[in-house]
Write an enzyme that holds these catalytic residues in place. Structure first.
Site, short mmCIF file in Angstrom:
data_model
loop_
_atom_site.label_atom_id
_atom_site.label_comp_id
_atom_site.label_asym_id
_atom_site.label_seq_id
_atom_site.Cartn_x
_atom_site.Cartn_y
_atom_site.Cartn_z
N HIS A 188 0.85 -1.18 0.00
CA HIS A 188 0.00 0.00 0.00
C HIS A 188 0.89 1.23 0.00
O HIS A 188 1.96 1.26 0.60
CB HIS A 188 -1.00 0.01 1.15
CG HIS A 188 -0.43 0.13 2.54
ND1 HIS A 188 -0.15 1.33 3.14
CD2 HIS A 188 -0.12 -0.82 3.46
CE1 HIS A 188 0.31 1.13 4.36
NE2 HIS A 188 0.34 -0.17 4.58
N ASP A 236 6.24 1.48 6.75
CA ASP A 236 4.87 0.98 6.61
C ASP A 236 4.14 1.95 5.68
O ASP A 236 3.63 2.97 6.13
CB ASP A 236 4.20 0.90 7.99
CG ASP A 236 2.76 0.44 7.94
OD1 ASP A 236 2.33 -0.05 6.89
OD2 ASP A 236 2.08 0.58 8.97
N GLU A 273 -4.91 2.13 2.79
CA GLU A 273 -4.87 1.00 3.71
C GLU A 273 -4.96 1.46 5.15
O GLU A 273 -5.60 0.82 6.00
CB GLU A 273 -3.58 0.20 3.48
CG GLU A 273 -3.53 -1.15 4.20
CD GLU A 273 -2.91 -1.11 5.59
OE1 GLU A 273 -2.87 -2.15 6.26
OE2 GLU A 273 -2.45 -0.01 6.02
N GLU A 274 -4.31 2.58 5.46
CA GLU A 274 -4.20 3.03 6.85
C GLU A 274 -5.52 3.55 7.43
O GLU A 274 -5.61 3.80 8.63
CB GLU A 274 -3.14 4.13 6.97
CG GLU A 274 -1.73 3.69 6.60
CD GLU A 274 -1.14 2.71 7.59
OE1 GLU A 274 -1.83 2.31 8.55
OE2 GLU A 274 0.04 2.33 7.41
N ASP A 329 3.70 -6.14 3.64
CA ASP A 329 3.46 -5.04 4.57
C ASP A 329 4.40 -5.14 5.76
O ASP A 329 4.91 -6.21 6.08
CB ASP A 329 2.00 -5.06 5.03
CG ASP A 329 1.47 -3.68 5.42
OD1 ASP A 329 2.29 -2.76 5.64
OD2 ASP A 329 0.24 -3.53 5.52
N HIS A 357 4.46 3.99 12.50
CA HIS A 357 3.42 5.03 12.66
C HIS A 357 3.95 6.20 13.48
O HIS A 357 3.25 6.81 14.28
CB HIS A 357 2.15 4.45 13.30
CG HIS A 357 1.33 3.64 12.34
ND1 HIS A 357 -0.04 3.66 12.34
CD2 HIS A 357 1.68 2.79 11.35
CE1 HIS A 357 -0.50 2.86 11.39
NE2 HIS A 357 0.55 2.31 10.78
#
Length: 358
Positions: A67, A181, A213-214, A236, A321
Protein backbone atom coordinates in the site's frame (compact mmCIF):
# COMPACT_ATOMS: atom_id res chain seq x y z
CA UNK A 1 22.53 -4.46 0.43
CA UNK A 2 23.30 -3.10 -3.00
CA UNK A 3 23.46 0.68 -3.27
CA UNK A 4 20.77 0.58 -5.95
CA UNK A 5 18.34 -1.01 -3.48
CA UNK A 6 19.20 1.47 -0.72
CA UNK A 7 18.59 4.36 -3.09
CA UNK A 8 15.23 2.86 -4.07
CA UNK A 9 14.33 2.59 -0.37
CA UNK A 10 15.49 6.15 0.26
CA UNK A 11 13.50 7.56 -2.66
CA UNK A 12 10.32 5.73 -1.75
CA UNK A 13 10.41 6.44 1.99
CA UNK A 14 11.16 10.13 1.49
CA UNK A 15 8.20 10.56 -0.86
CA UNK A 16 5.19 12.04 0.91
CA UNK A 17 1.71 10.62 0.49
CA UNK A 18 -0.89 9.98 3.16
CA UNK A 19 -4.21 8.20 2.70
CA UNK A 20 -6.17 9.43 -0.30
CA UNK A 21 -3.23 11.55 -1.49
CA UNK A 22 -0.85 8.91 -2.81
CA UNK A 23 -0.19 10.56 -6.20
CA UNK A 24 3.56 11.13 -5.75
CA UNK A 25 4.11 7.48 -4.81
CA UNK A 26 1.80 6.29 -7.59
CA UNK A 27 3.75 8.22 -10.21
CA UNK A 28 7.00 6.68 -8.93
CA UNK A 29 5.54 3.17 -8.98
CA UNK A 30 4.13 3.59 -12.49
CA UNK A 31 7.48 4.66 -13.90
CA UNK A 32 9.48 2.03 -11.99
CA UNK A 33 7.18 -0.91 -12.79
CA UNK A 34 6.63 -0.25 -16.47
CA UNK A 35 9.87 -1.83 -17.80
CA UNK A 36 9.13 -5.13 -16.06
CA UNK A 37 5.45 -5.74 -16.93
CA UNK A 38 3.23 -6.04 -19.99
CA UNK A 39 0.92 -3.23 -18.91
CA UNK A 40 0.08 -1.01 -15.95
CA UNK A 41 -3.51 -0.54 -14.80
CA UNK A 42 -5.09 1.69 -12.17
CA UNK A 43 -8.27 1.06 -10.21
CA UNK A 44 -10.94 3.64 -9.50
CA UNK A 45 -9.51 4.78 -6.15
CA UNK A 46 -5.97 5.04 -7.45
CA UNK A 47 -4.32 1.71 -6.71
CA UNK A 48 -1.74 0.87 -9.37
CA UNK A 49 -0.67 -2.56 -10.59
CA UNK A 50 1.67 -3.95 -13.20
CA UNK A 51 0.44 -7.05 -15.00
CA UNK A 52 2.52 -9.85 -16.48
CA UNK A 53 0.14 -11.86 -18.62
CA UNK A 54 0.48 -15.61 -18.98
CA UNK A 55 0.16 -16.91 -22.53
CA UNK A 56 -2.87 -18.96 -21.49
CA UNK A 57 -5.89 -16.79 -20.84
CA UNK A 58 -7.26 -19.13 -18.16
CA UNK A 59 -3.97 -19.31 -16.22
CA UNK A 60 -4.31 -18.73 -12.46
CA UNK A 61 -4.00 -15.14 -11.28
CA UNK A 62 -1.70 -14.17 -8.41
CA UNK A 63 -1.87 -10.69 -6.88
CA UNK A 64 0.86 -9.05 -4.78
CA UNK A 65 -0.13 -5.79 -3.11
CA UNK A 66 1.70 -3.21 -1.05
CA UNK A 67 0.00 0.00 0.00
CA UNK A 68 1.25 3.46 -0.92
CA UNK A 69 -0.23 5.55 1.89
CA UNK A 70 1.58 6.52 5.06
CA UNK A 71 0.05 7.87 8.25
CA UNK A 72 -0.43 11.63 8.31
CA UNK A 73 -2.98 14.33 9.05
CA UNK A 74 -5.62 16.42 7.33
CA UNK A 75 -6.33 20.08 8.06
CA UNK A 76 -9.87 20.39 9.44
CA UNK A 77 -9.85 24.06 10.45
CA UNK A 78 -7.63 27.15 10.28
CA UNK A 79 -7.68 29.16 13.51
CA UNK A 80 -7.79 32.95 13.76
CA UNK A 81 -4.10 32.81 14.73
CA UNK A 82 -3.22 30.96 11.51
CA UNK A 83 -2.61 27.55 13.08
CA UNK A 84 -4.31 24.32 12.01
CA UNK A 85 -6.63 21.92 13.71
CA UNK A 86 -6.27 18.45 12.26
CA UNK A 87 -7.74 14.99 12.02
CA UNK A 88 -5.40 11.98 11.94
CA UNK A 89 -5.16 9.80 8.85
CA UNK A 90 -4.21 6.42 10.26
CA UNK A 91 -3.30 5.41 13.79
CA UNK A 92 -1.05 7.70 15.84
CA UNK A 93 0.23 7.43 19.38
CA UNK A 94 -0.57 10.96 20.63
CA UNK A 95 2.67 11.13 22.62
CA UNK A 96 4.85 11.03 19.49
CA UNK A 97 3.09 13.75 17.48
CA UNK A 98 4.22 16.98 19.18
CA UNK A 99 7.35 18.97 18.34
CA UNK A 100 8.02 17.28 15.01
CA UNK A 101 8.69 18.59 11.51
CA UNK A 102 6.12 18.08 8.76
CA UNK A 103 5.25 19.22 5.25
CA UNK A 104 1.97 21.02 4.65
CA UNK A 105 0.84 20.10 1.13
CA UNK A 106 -1.47 22.58 -0.62
CA UNK A 107 -2.70 23.33 -4.12
CA UNK A 108 -0.26 26.25 -4.29
CA UNK A 109 2.77 24.35 -3.00
CA UNK A 110 4.43 22.57 -0.09
CA UNK A 111 5.32 24.46 3.10
CA UNK A 112 7.33 23.53 6.19
CA UNK A 113 5.21 22.93 9.25
CA UNK A 114 5.68 21.80 12.87
CA UNK A 115 3.41 20.27 15.48
CA UNK A 116 2.87 22.31 18.63
CA UNK A 117 4.06 21.43 22.12
CA UNK A 118 4.12 23.09 25.55
CA UNK A 119 7.56 24.08 26.89
CA UNK A 120 8.23 23.05 30.50
CA UNK A 121 8.54 26.74 31.46
CA UNK A 122 4.85 27.24 30.75
CA UNK A 123 3.91 24.23 32.86
CA UNK A 124 5.55 25.55 36.03
CA UNK A 125 3.05 26.34 38.72
CA UNK A 126 0.41 24.15 37.09
CA UNK A 127 -0.76 20.59 37.63
CA UNK A 128 1.14 19.63 34.49
CA UNK A 129 -0.06 18.67 31.06
CA UNK A 130 -3.24 16.65 30.88
CA UNK A 131 -3.66 13.54 28.79
CA UNK A 132 -2.88 14.34 25.16
CA UNK A 133 -5.37 13.75 22.35
CA UNK A 134 -4.12 13.86 18.77
CA UNK A 135 -7.00 16.09 17.70
CA UNK A 136 -5.97 18.68 20.31
CA UNK A 137 -2.46 19.20 18.90
CA UNK A 138 -2.21 22.29 16.72
CA UNK A 139 0.07 22.51 13.68
CA UNK A 140 2.03 25.65 12.92
CA UNK A 141 3.44 26.81 9.57
CA UNK A 142 4.34 30.26 10.83
CA UNK A 143 1.34 32.17 9.46
CA UNK A 144 0.08 35.15 11.47
CA UNK A 145 -3.61 34.71 10.72
CA UNK A 146 -6.23 32.68 8.91
CA UNK A 147 -6.19 35.26 6.14
CA UNK A 148 -2.45 34.92 5.61
CA UNK A 149 -2.66 31.13 5.57
CA UNK A 150 -5.45 31.26 3.02
CA UNK A 151 -3.45 33.66 0.85
CA UNK A 152 -0.83 30.92 0.58
CA UNK A 153 -3.49 28.48 -0.61
CA UNK A 154 -4.10 26.62 2.65
CA UNK A 155 -7.58 25.10 2.85
CA UNK A 156 -9.33 22.48 4.99
CA UNK A 157 -8.69 19.10 3.40
CA UNK A 158 -4.99 19.78 2.80
CA UNK A 159 -2.64 17.15 4.18
CA UNK A 160 0.28 17.23 6.59
CA UNK A 161 2.97 14.56 6.23
CA UNK A 162 6.17 13.84 8.23
CA UNK A 163 9.41 15.29 6.86
CA UNK A 164 12.30 12.85 7.42
CA UNK A 165 15.62 11.92 5.81
CA UNK A 166 16.34 8.19 5.34
CA UNK A 167 19.71 7.09 6.76
CA UNK A 168 21.70 3.98 7.67
CA UNK A 169 22.66 3.14 11.26
CA UNK A 170 26.33 3.23 12.27
CA UNK A 171 26.77 -0.56 12.15
CA UNK A 172 25.28 -0.77 8.65
CA UNK A 173 22.73 -3.40 9.72
CA UNK A 174 19.65 -1.22 9.87
CA UNK A 175 17.96 1.75 8.22
CA UNK A 176 16.02 4.62 9.83
CA UNK A 177 13.22 6.26 7.87
CA UNK A 178 9.62 7.29 7.95
CA UNK A 179 6.87 5.38 6.12
CA UNK A 180 8.50 1.92 6.05
CA UNK A 181 4.87 0.98 6.61
CA UNK A 182 4.45 0.46 3.74
CA UNK A 183 7.11 1.70 1.39
CA UNK A 184 8.72 -1.63 2.31
CA UNK A 185 5.99 -3.24 0.27
CA UNK A 186 6.41 -0.83 -2.61
CA UNK A 187 10.14 -1.51 -2.65
CA UNK A 188 9.86 -5.30 -2.48
CA UNK A 189 7.29 -5.35 -5.31
CA UNK A 190 9.70 -3.47 -7.56
CA UNK A 191 12.64 -5.64 -6.52
CA UNK A 192 10.70 -8.84 -7.24
CA UNK A 193 9.45 -7.63 -10.62
CA UNK A 194 12.99 -6.74 -11.61
CA UNK A 195 14.41 -10.07 -10.41
CA UNK A 196 11.79 -12.05 -12.34
CA UNK A 197 11.73 -9.95 -15.50
CA UNK A 198 13.41 -12.56 -17.72
CA UNK A 199 11.72 -15.61 -16.19
CA UNK A 200 8.57 -17.33 -17.35
CA UNK A 201 6.02 -17.68 -14.56
CA UNK A 202 3.24 -20.27 -14.42
CA UNK A 203 0.57 -17.68 -13.66
CA UNK A 204 -0.58 -14.20 -14.52
CA UNK A 205 1.08 -11.87 -12.03
CA UNK A 206 -0.61 -8.68 -10.84
CA UNK A 207 1.80 -6.72 -8.64
CA UNK A 208 1.60 -3.18 -7.30
CA UNK A 209 0.13 -1.12 -4.49
CA UNK A 210 -3.24 -0.15 -3.05
CA UNK A 211 -4.42 3.15 -1.59
CA UNK A 212 -5.99 4.06 1.76
CA UNK A 213 -4.87 1.00 3.71
CA UNK A 214 -4.20 3.03 6.85
CA UNK A 215 -7.81 4.22 7.09
CA UNK A 216 -9.56 0.87 6.96
CA UNK A 217 -8.09 -1.30 4.17
CA UNK A 218 -10.25 0.60 1.71
CA UNK A 219 -8.26 0.29 -1.49
CA UNK A 220 -8.10 -3.50 -1.53
CA UNK A 221 -11.80 -4.06 -2.05
CA UNK A 222 -11.81 -2.25 -5.38
CA UNK A 223 -8.54 -3.68 -6.66
CA UNK A 224 -9.34 -7.35 -6.01
CA UNK A 225 -12.75 -6.88 -7.60
CA UNK A 226 -11.06 -5.37 -10.65
CA UNK A 227 -8.28 -7.95 -11.04
CA UNK A 228 -10.03 -11.05 -9.59
CA UNK A 229 -6.98 -12.94 -8.29
CA UNK A 230 -7.01 -16.59 -7.24
CA UNK A 231 -4.36 -15.91 -4.57
CA UNK A 232 -3.50 -12.67 -2.78
CA UNK A 233 -0.28 -11.71 -1.00
CA UNK A 234 0.00 -8.51 0.99
CA UNK A 235 3.54 -7.21 1.48
CA UNK A 236 3.46 -5.04 4.57
CA UNK A 237 5.43 -3.87 7.60
CA UNK A 238 4.32 -4.77 11.14
CA UNK A 239 5.29 -3.46 14.58
CA UNK A 240 8.40 -4.96 16.18
CA UNK A 241 8.20 -5.68 19.89
CA UNK A 242 11.77 -6.50 20.83
CA UNK A 243 13.29 -3.50 22.60
CA UNK A 244 12.88 -4.95 26.12
CA UNK A 245 12.64 -8.71 25.62
CA UNK A 246 12.16 -11.34 22.96
CA UNK A 247 10.41 -13.67 25.37
CA UNK A 248 6.73 -13.87 24.55
CA UNK A 249 6.81 -11.05 21.99
CA UNK A 250 6.41 -10.97 18.22
CA UNK A 251 8.47 -9.09 15.65
CA UNK A 252 12.22 -9.21 16.28
CA UNK A 253 14.68 -7.28 14.12
CA UNK A 254 17.21 -9.46 12.36
CA UNK A 255 15.29 -12.73 12.64
CA UNK A 256 13.82 -12.81 9.14
CA UNK A 257 10.59 -12.28 7.29
CA UNK A 258 7.29 -12.53 9.17
CA UNK A 259 5.06 -15.59 8.87
CA UNK A 260 1.75 -13.99 9.95
CA UNK A 261 -0.44 -16.87 11.07
CA UNK A 262 -3.20 -14.82 12.71
CA UNK A 263 -4.57 -11.32 13.09
CA UNK A 264 -8.08 -10.06 13.98
CA UNK A 265 -9.06 -10.01 10.31
CA UNK A 266 -7.38 -13.11 8.90
CA UNK A 267 -6.38 -16.68 9.69
CA UNK A 268 -3.93 -18.07 7.16
CA UNK A 269 -5.33 -21.17 5.47
CA UNK A 270 -3.44 -24.40 6.26
CA UNK A 271 -2.45 -25.22 2.67
CA UNK A 272 -1.16 -21.71 2.06
CA UNK A 273 0.86 -21.81 5.29
CA UNK A 274 2.25 -25.21 4.29
CA UNK A 275 3.34 -23.85 0.91
CA UNK A 276 5.08 -20.83 2.47
CA UNK A 277 6.82 -22.97 5.09
CA UNK A 278 8.03 -25.36 2.39
CA UNK A 279 9.30 -22.42 0.34
CA UNK A 280 11.23 -21.01 3.30
CA UNK A 281 12.75 -24.40 4.14
CA UNK A 282 13.70 -25.21 0.55
CA UNK A 283 15.50 -21.91 0.03
CA UNK A 284 16.90 -21.45 3.56
CA UNK A 285 14.98 -18.24 4.11
CA UNK A 286 14.94 -17.09 7.75
CA UNK A 287 11.45 -16.40 9.07
CA UNK A 288 9.65 -15.79 12.33
CA UNK A 289 6.05 -16.55 13.26
CA UNK A 290 3.95 -13.47 13.84
CA UNK A 291 0.61 -12.86 15.56
CA UNK A 292 -0.77 -9.35 15.27
CA UNK A 293 -3.39 -7.14 16.92
CA UNK A 294 -3.74 -5.17 13.67
CA UNK A 295 -4.62 -6.10 10.12
CA UNK A 296 -3.35 -5.73 6.56
CA UNK A 297 -4.84 -5.66 3.08
CA UNK A 298 -4.84 -9.47 3.20
CA UNK A 299 -7.64 -9.22 5.74
CA UNK A 300 -9.80 -7.30 3.28
CA UNK A 301 -8.83 -9.44 0.30
CA UNK A 302 -9.66 -12.81 1.79
CA UNK A 303 -13.30 -11.90 2.39
CA UNK A 304 -13.74 -10.24 -1.02
CA UNK A 305 -15.25 -11.64 -4.21
CA UNK A 306 -15.95 -15.32 -3.55
CA UNK A 307 -13.23 -15.56 -0.92
CA UNK A 308 -9.53 -15.29 -1.85
CA UNK A 309 -6.85 -17.31 -0.02
CA UNK A 310 -4.51 -14.61 1.30
CA UNK A 311 -1.28 -14.26 3.22
CA UNK A 312 1.25 -11.62 4.24
CA UNK A 313 4.95 -11.59 3.43
CA UNK A 314 6.11 -9.02 5.95
CA UNK A 315 8.90 -7.44 7.92
CA UNK A 316 9.02 -5.96 11.43
CA UNK A 317 9.82 -2.32 12.10
CA UNK A 318 10.46 -0.59 15.42
CA UNK A 319 8.40 2.55 16.17
CA UNK A 320 6.13 2.37 13.12
CA UNK A 321 3.42 5.03 12.66
CA UNK A 322 5.84 7.71 13.83
CA UNK A 323 8.46 9.93 12.21
CA UNK A 324 11.24 7.39 12.70
CA UNK A 325 11.12 3.64 12.03
CA UNK A 326 14.14 1.39 12.40
CA UNK A 327 14.24 -1.77 10.32
CA UNK A 328 16.68 -4.52 9.50
CA UNK A 329 18.34 -4.87 6.10
CA UNK A 330 18.60 -8.64 6.67
CA UNK A 331 14.84 -8.88 7.29
CA UNK A 332 14.13 -6.98 4.09
CA UNK A 333 16.42 -9.27 2.11
CA UNK A 334 14.75 -12.35 3.60
CA UNK A 335 11.31 -11.01 2.69
CA UNK A 336 12.45 -10.17 -0.83
CA UNK A 337 13.78 -13.70 -1.33
CA UNK A 338 10.59 -15.12 0.14
CA UNK A 339 8.42 -13.19 -2.31
CA UNK A 340 10.57 -14.06 -5.31
CA UNK A 341 10.70 -17.78 -4.49
CA UNK A 342 6.99 -17.86 -3.65
CA UNK A 343 6.12 -16.46 -7.07
CA UNK A 344 8.57 -18.77 -8.85
CA UNK A 345 7.08 -21.85 -7.24
CA UNK A 346 3.41 -21.21 -7.84
CA UNK A 347 1.96 -23.25 -10.69
CA UNK A 348 -1.61 -24.17 -11.57
CA UNK A 349 -1.53 -27.43 -9.59
CA UNK A 350 -0.14 -25.79 -6.46
CA UNK A 351 -2.61 -22.93 -6.61
CA UNK A 352 -5.49 -25.38 -7.14
CA UNK A 353 -4.37 -27.35 -4.07
CA UNK A 354 -4.19 -24.18 -1.97
CA UNK A 355 -7.58 -22.91 -3.13
CA UNK A 356 -9.36 -26.24 -2.88
CA UNK A 357 -7.70 -27.13 0.41
CA UNK A 358 -7.20 -30.77 -0.58
Amino acid sequence: MQEKTFQRIKELTELQGTSGFEHEVRAYMRQAMSPFVDEVQQDGLGGIFGIRHHEQEDAPRVMVAAHMDEVGFMVSQITDRGLFKIIPLGGWNPYVVSAQRFTLKTAKGDYPCISSSIPPHLLRGTAGQKTVEVSEILFDAGFDSREEAESYGVRPGDTIVPQVETIRTANGKNIISKAWDDRYGCTVVLEALEALKDEKLAHTLIAGANVQEEVGLRGTKGSVNKFKPDLFFAVDCSPADDTVTKNGTFGHLGEGTLMRIYDPGMIMLPRLKEYLLDTAATHNIPFQYFVSKGGTDAGAAHTSNEGIPSAVIGVPGRYIHTHQTMFSIADFEAAREMLIQTLRGLDASTIHTIVEGK
